[in-house]
Write a protein that holds these residues in place. Structure first.
Motif, PDB file in Angstrom:
ATOM      1  N   ARG A 142       0.837  -1.214   0.000  1.00 57.27           N
ATOM      2  CA  ARG A 142       0.000   0.000   0.000  1.00 57.27           C
ATOM      3  C   ARG A 142       0.868   1.259   0.000  1.00 57.27           C
ATOM      4  O   ARG A 142       0.564   2.235  -0.678  1.00 57.27           O
ATOM      5  CB  ARG A 142      -0.954  -0.008   1.200  1.00 57.27           C
ATOM      6  N   ARG A 145       2.187   1.866  -3.483  1.00 56.42           N
ATOM      7  CA  ARG A 145       1.139   2.450  -4.323  1.00 56.42           C
ATOM      8  C   ARG A 145       0.927   3.920  -4.002  1.00 56.42           C
ATOM      9  O   ARG A 145       0.792   4.756  -4.895  1.00 56.42           O
ATOM     10  CB  ARG A 145      -0.169   1.675  -4.132  1.00 56.42           C
ATOM     11  N   TYR A 149       1.552   7.119  -6.474  1.00 50.85           N
ATOM     12  CA  TYR A 149       0.452   8.052  -6.728  1.00 50.85           C
ATOM     13  C   TYR A 149       0.874   9.488  -6.418  1.00 50.85           C
ATOM     14  O   TYR A 149       0.648  10.400  -7.201  1.00 50.85           O
ATOM     15  CB  TYR A 149      -0.766   7.645  -5.892  1.00 50.85           C
TER      16      TYR A 149
END
Length: 187
Positions: A142, A145, A149
């Motif tokens: 996570r 990611r 982003y």
């Protein structure tokens, strides 16, 4: 006749916006490149813009004035939009001075994690580093990611996301039992 005016109006708006955008880019960022390009961009826009104004004016005289107003309003709106986007991009965290350091740190962390994915010996020695069923590894994924982003999204805290990624990698390695001697030296 109204359908024809609408068709020419759409052509005028699109051609004016595209021509304004291209001319702005070339005049502000493309200095010294392709001197004939500017001429051809103006000519290409004029080939569509002139008929979009003249053809409706021939059928109905006030239409010419309306089309000129639409063209000028489109050019002004396009310039304002371009400037707004430029201001937004200037405020992005990746354009600030710290971004190259953050990006380099991000890449080093990902490289360190890739060793567990790509090196068969490390994958066998530390299977929890690739097992997302492990809580720490799931947190690491996570965090990866999130950092990816934040790297490409304006208004996010990329530096904090990279710091969380580093913490998540350390926690995942600790949970997987990676000895401190097996860890690469921090850079």
């Amino acid at each position: 006749m109204p359908a024809m005016m609408l068709l020419w109006g759409v052509a005028l708006v699109l051609a004016t916006a595209a021509t304004t955008y291209v001319l702005h880019r070339k005049l502000t960022q493309g200095r010294g490149q392709e001197p004939d390009g500017l001429f051809w961009d103006v000519f290409g826009g004029f080939v569509v813009i002139a008929p979009a104004i003249l053809v409706p004016a021939v059928q109905w005289a006030p239409a010419g004035l309306i089309m000129v107003f639409v063209g000028v309003a489109t050019a002004a709106g396009t310039l304002l939009s371009i400037r707004k986007v430029e201001r937004i991009h200037a405020a992005e965290p990746r354009r600030r001075a710290g971004f190259p350091d953050d990006a380099a740190r991000h890449e080093r962390i990902l490289e360190q994690w890739r060793q567990y994915e790509l090196d068969p010996a490390r994958t066998i020695d530390f299977p929890a580093m690739t097992d997302v069923r492990t809580a720490e590894t799931a947190t690491l994924t996570r965090a990866m990611r999130e950092a990816d982003y934040c790297k490409v999204t304006a208004g996010t805290d990329y530096r904090a996301a990279v710091a969380r990624l580093a913490e998540a990698l350390t926690a995942a390695e600790r949970a997987a039992g990676v000895p401190t001697a097996a860890l690469p030296a921090p850079r």
